[in-house]
Design a protein around this motif. Structure first.
Motif, PDB file in Angstrom:
ATOM      1  N   ALA A 106       0.822  -1.211   0.000  1.00  0.00           N
ATOM      2  CA  ALA A 106       0.000   0.000   0.000  1.00  0.00           C
ATOM      3  C   ALA A 106       0.856   1.261   0.000  1.00  0.00           C
ATOM      4  CB  ALA A 106      -0.926  -0.007   1.217  1.00  0.00           C
ATOM      5  N   VAL A 107       1.929   1.246   0.777  1.00  0.00           N
ATOM      6  CA  VAL A 107       2.823   2.408   0.832  1.00  0.00           C
ATOM      7  C   VAL A 107       3.494   2.625  -0.527  1.00  0.00           C
ATOM      8  CG1 VAL A 107       4.977   3.284   1.831  1.00  0.00           C
ATOM      9  CG2 VAL A 107       3.222   2.298   3.321  1.00  0.00           C
ATOM     10  N   ILE A 108       3.989   1.542  -1.125  1.00  0.00           N
ATOM     11  CA  ILE A 108       4.609   1.658  -2.456  1.00  0.00           C
ATOM     12  C   ILE A 108       3.582   2.116  -3.484  1.00  0.00           C
ATOM     13  CG2 ILE A 108       5.824   0.423  -4.300  1.00  0.00           C
ATOM     14  CD1 ILE A 108       6.777  -1.576  -2.237  1.00  0.00           C
ATOM     15  N   LEU A 120       9.066   1.834 -12.458  1.00  0.00           N
ATOM     16  CA  LEU A 120       9.430   0.421 -12.316  1.00  0.00           C
ATOM     17  C   LEU A 120      10.543   0.215 -11.292  1.00  0.00           C
ATOM     18  CD1 LEU A 120       9.484  -0.673 -16.074  1.00  0.00           C
ATOM     19  CD2 LEU A 120       7.620  -0.913 -14.423  1.00  0.00           C
ATOM     20  N   SER A 121      11.097   1.292 -10.755  1.00  0.00           N
ATOM     21  CA  SER A 121      12.261   1.177  -9.875  1.00  0.00           C
ATOM     22  C   SER A 121      11.908   1.014  -8.403  1.00  0.00           C
ATOM     23  CB  SER A 121      13.153   2.415 -10.030  1.00  0.00           C
ATOM     24  OG  SER A 121      12.532   3.567  -9.492  1.00  0.00           O
ATOM     25  N   VAL A 122      10.618   1.051  -8.054  1.00  0.00           N
ATOM     26  CA  VAL A 122      10.243   1.085  -6.636  1.00  0.00           C
ATOM     27  C   VAL A 122      10.745  -0.133  -5.859  1.00  0.00           C
ATOM     28  CG1 VAL A 122       8.267   2.626  -6.884  1.00  0.00           C
ATOM     29  CG2 VAL A 122       7.962   0.170  -7.267  1.00  0.00           C
ATOM     30  N   GLY A 123      10.704  -1.309  -6.472  1.00  0.00           N
ATOM     31  CA  GLY A 123      11.182  -2.510  -5.787  1.00  0.00           C
ATOM     32  C   GLY A 123      12.672  -2.444  -5.500  1.00  0.00           C
ATOM     33  N   SER A 124      13.432  -1.927  -6.464  1.00  0.00           N
ATOM     34  CA  SER A 124      14.876  -1.807  -6.289  1.00  0.00           C
ATOM     35  C   SER A 124      15.228  -0.719  -5.285  1.00  0.00           C
ATOM     36  CB  SER A 124      15.542  -1.499  -7.637  1.00  0.00           C
ATOM     37  OG  SER A 124      15.338  -2.564  -8.538  1.00  0.00           O
ATOM     38  N   SER A 164       7.455   9.072  -5.152  1.00  0.00           N
ATOM     39  CA  SER A 164       7.485   7.637  -5.409  1.00  0.00           C
ATOM     40  C   SER A 164       8.735   6.994  -4.802  1.00  0.00           C
ATOM     41  CB  SER A 164       7.433   7.369  -6.915  1.00  0.00           C
ATOM     42  OG  SER A 164       7.357   5.983  -7.183  1.00  0.00           O
ATOM     43  N   GLY A 165       9.882   7.676  -4.939  1.00  0.00           N
ATOM     44  CA  GLY A 165      11.105   7.162  -4.347  1.00  0.00           C
ATOM     45  C   GLY A 165      11.050   7.136  -2.831  1.00  0.00           C
ATOM     46  N   MET A 166      10.462   8.182  -2.246  1.00  0.00           N
ATOM     47  CA  MET A 166      10.369   8.251  -0.790  1.00  0.00           C
ATOM     48  C   MET A 166       9.464   7.158  -0.228  1.00  0.00           C
ATOM     49  SD  MET A 166       9.241  11.457   1.634  1.00  0.00           S
ATOM     50  CE  MET A 166       7.560  11.444   1.013  1.00  0.00           C
ATOM     51  N   THR A 167       8.309   6.911  -0.861  1.00  0.00           N
ATOM     52  CA  THR A 167       7.410   5.874  -0.355  1.00  0.00           C
ATOM     53  C   THR A 167       8.037   4.486  -0.512  1.00  0.00           C
ATOM     54  OG1 THR A 167       6.251   5.855  -2.506  1.00  0.00           O
ATOM     55  CG2 THR A 167       5.296   7.197  -0.741  1.00  0.00           C
ATOM     56  N   ALA A 168       8.806   4.283  -1.589  1.00  0.00           N
ATOM     57  CA  ALA A 168       9.502   3.004  -1.762  1.00  0.00           C
ATOM     58  C   ALA A 168      10.545   2.815  -0.668  1.00  0.00           C
ATOM     59  CB  ALA A 168      10.166   2.948  -3.139  1.00  0.00           C
ATOM     60  N   ALA A 169      11.247   3.896  -0.308  1.00  0.00           N
ATOM     61  CA  ALA A 169      12.232   3.828   0.772  1.00  0.00           C
ATOM     62  C   ALA A 169      11.554   3.524   2.105  1.00  0.00           C
ATOM     63  CB  ALA A 169      12.999   5.141   0.855  1.00  0.00           C
ATOM     64  N   LEU A 170      10.387   4.137   2.327  1.00  0.00           N
ATOM     65  CA  LEU A 170       9.634   3.878   3.554  1.00  0.00           C
ATOM     66  C   LEU A 170       9.229   2.412   3.636  1.00  0.00           C
ATOM     67  CD1 LEU A 170       8.192   4.778   6.116  1.00  0.00           C
ATOM     68  CD2 LEU A 170       6.261   5.551   4.706  1.00  0.00           C
ATOM     69  N   TYR A 216       7.998  -6.279  -6.561  1.00  0.00           N
ATOM     70  CA  TYR A 216       7.041  -5.466  -5.803  1.00  0.00           C
ATOM     71  C   TYR A 216       6.385  -4.402  -6.671  1.00  0.00           C
ATOM     72  CZ  TYR A 216       8.065  -7.324  -1.151  1.00  0.00           C
ATOM     73  OH  TYR A 216       8.164  -8.131  -0.048  1.00  0.00           O
ATOM     74  N   GLU A 217       7.098  -3.970  -7.718  1.00  0.00           N
ATOM     75  CA  GLU A 217       6.512  -2.960  -8.600  1.00  0.00           C
ATOM     76  C   GLU A 217       5.258  -3.484  -9.294  1.00  0.00           C
ATOM     77  OE1 GLU A 217       9.571  -5.352 -10.694  1.00  0.00           O
ATOM     78  OE2 GLU A 217       9.612  -4.114  -8.878  1.00  0.00           O
ATOM     79  N   LEU A 218       5.214  -4.795  -9.549  1.00  0.00           N
ATOM     80  CA  LEU A 218       4.043  -5.379 -10.210  1.00  0.00           C
ATOM     81  C   LEU A 218       2.826  -5.366  -9.291  1.00  0.00           C
ATOM     82  CD1 LEU A 218       5.705  -8.427 -12.030  1.00  0.00           C
ATOM     83  CD2 LEU A 218       5.226  -6.138 -12.921  1.00  0.00           C
ATOM     84  N   ASP A 219       3.041  -5.708  -8.023  1.00  0.00           N
ATOM     85  CA  ASP A 219       1.939  -5.666  -7.062  1.00  0.00           C
ATOM     86  C   ASP A 219       1.434  -4.239  -6.887  1.00  0.00           C
ATOM     87  OD1 ASP A 219       2.019  -8.358  -6.681  1.00  0.00           O
ATOM     88  OD2 ASP A 219       2.879  -8.310  -4.665  1.00  0.00           O
ATOM     89  N   ALA A 220       2.360  -3.281  -6.874  1.00  0.00           N
ATOM     90  CA  ALA A 220       1.975  -1.876  -6.710  1.00  0.00           C
ATOM     91  C   ALA A 220       1.152  -1.399  -7.900  1.00  0.00           C
ATOM     92  CB  ALA A 220       3.222  -1.005  -6.542  1.00  0.00           C
ATOM     93  N   ILE A 221       1.594  -1.732  -9.104  1.00  0.00           N
ATOM     94  CA  ILE A 221       0.854  -1.345 -10.307  1.00  0.00           C
ATOM     95  C   ILE A 221      -0.525  -1.998 -10.308  1.00  0.00           C
ATOM     96  CG2 ILE A 221       0.780  -1.539 -12.829  1.00  0.00           C
ATOM     97  CD1 ILE A 221       3.886  -1.417 -12.755  1.00  0.00           C
TER      98      ILE A 221
END
Length: 314
Positions: free
Chosen positions: A47-49, A64-68, A217-223, A243-248
């Motif tokens: 949810a955060v991502i 697409l970089s959120v998982g990384s 987007s980068g900040m929420t992925a870091a969180l 994780y990017e797939l689940d987020a999308i």
């Protein structure tokens, strides 16, 4: 009656309720308090991502970089915690790092004029390599210091009967809702996604909007990376993969259009819960993990096809 009609028009909410009823009938354990908390805790990461992903998709982009970013920032946080660094410093550093990576994505897209798909795909490859270099291909434990115990509570602690990650998820949703619905930048985000050319002619610097969006987007992925590292007590070299797939999927299931300009944070929250319930149901039914991936793939394809159909019918 008006409220009921609005609810009936809310397709993501109907899917969520239908899925909950079906899963509850198949397995009565689904409705136990302990399992509901498990679903909420597990959903909090996605949810955060997905919140940051919503911003990106609303402007007609994608990240697409959120998982990384999750994996890299989580590894940095684990290394800092194991060294005994103050938890507050670690959290701020990880969030700033994620924001900076998101800003770089935005810069590649605006100044570099790269397509969001290409820019963030390149970031994925770069960060995956950096994660392996930094971790040397091995998990990084947060250790057993006082800092690690305090850090671990972020992912495993409770405030009352509710897990801390659930509170964090709610706060993130509230802040995102406020930004999108009650601020100027929120209006600019919707305008950019609806018609970027017209938005530019109206005097709005869409490049700044994009920089803001990808930084968020980068900040929420870091969180999310902080949450999962705190919960597991270690950072895995493969953390965040897929994780990017689940987020999308959560964003699209929640009614946000991949074309941009249409969508809500409330819808994303519902979409994330749908994905969470699907994962939980498959686990309760002891479905092997590889079949779970097949099921999630079908859901993602169905969501994208539905989005396409709705776009063509407008």
């Amino acid at each position: 009656m008006t409220t009921i009609k609005k609810l009936l028009k809310n397709k993501p909410l109907i899917v969520l309720l239908a899925a909950s009823v079906v899963v509850a009938i198949i397995n009565p354990r689904f409705l136990t308090w302990g399992n509901i908390l498990t679903v909420l805790r597990q959903t909090s990461i996605n949810a955060v991502i997905a919140t940051g992903m919503t911003f990106a998709i609303l402007i007609g982009g994608i990240d697409l970089s959120v998982g990384s970013v999750l994996g890299f920032c989580g590894a940095i946080a684990a290394a800092m915690i194991s060294s005994g660094i103050n938890v507050f410093v670690v959290v701020i550093t990880a969030l700033m790092l994620g924001t900076f990576i998101g800003f770089l994505n935005g810069t590649l897209i605006t100044a570099g004029r790269l397509q969001p798909f290409i820019a963030t795909l390149g970031t994925v490859t770069l960060l995956r390599g950096l994660i392996l270099v930094f971790t040397k291909g091995r998990p990084i434990s947060t250790g057993s210091t006082g800092a690690s115990e305090a850090f671990g509570k972020i992912g495993t602690g409770f405030i009352g009967p509710i897990p801390i990650p659930v509170y964090i998820m709610i706060v993130v949703f509230i802040l995102a809702y406020y930004i999108l619905n009650h601020t100027r930048i929120g209006r600019y985000i919707y305008a950019t996604g609806s018609n970027e050319e017209a938005t530019i002619y109206s005097g709005i610097k869409t490049s700044r909007v994009k920089l803001f969006v990808y930084s968020v987007s980068g900040m929420t992925a870091a969180l999310a990376g902080i949450l999962i590292t705190a919960r597991l007590g270690s950072a895995q070299p493969t953390a965040g993969a897929g994780y990017e797939l689940d987020a999308i999927a959560a964003v699209v299931l929640g009614g946000t259009s991949m074309a941009g300009g249409v969508g809500t944070i409330a819808g994303t929250a519902i979409g994330a819960l749908i994905i969470g319930i699907l994962n939980n149901a498959l686990n309760l039914m002891k479905v092997p993990s590889y079949y779970q991936d097949v099921a999630k793939g079908i859901v993602i394809l169905a969501a994208v096809l539905l989005d396409r159909k709705q776009k063509l019918s407008r």
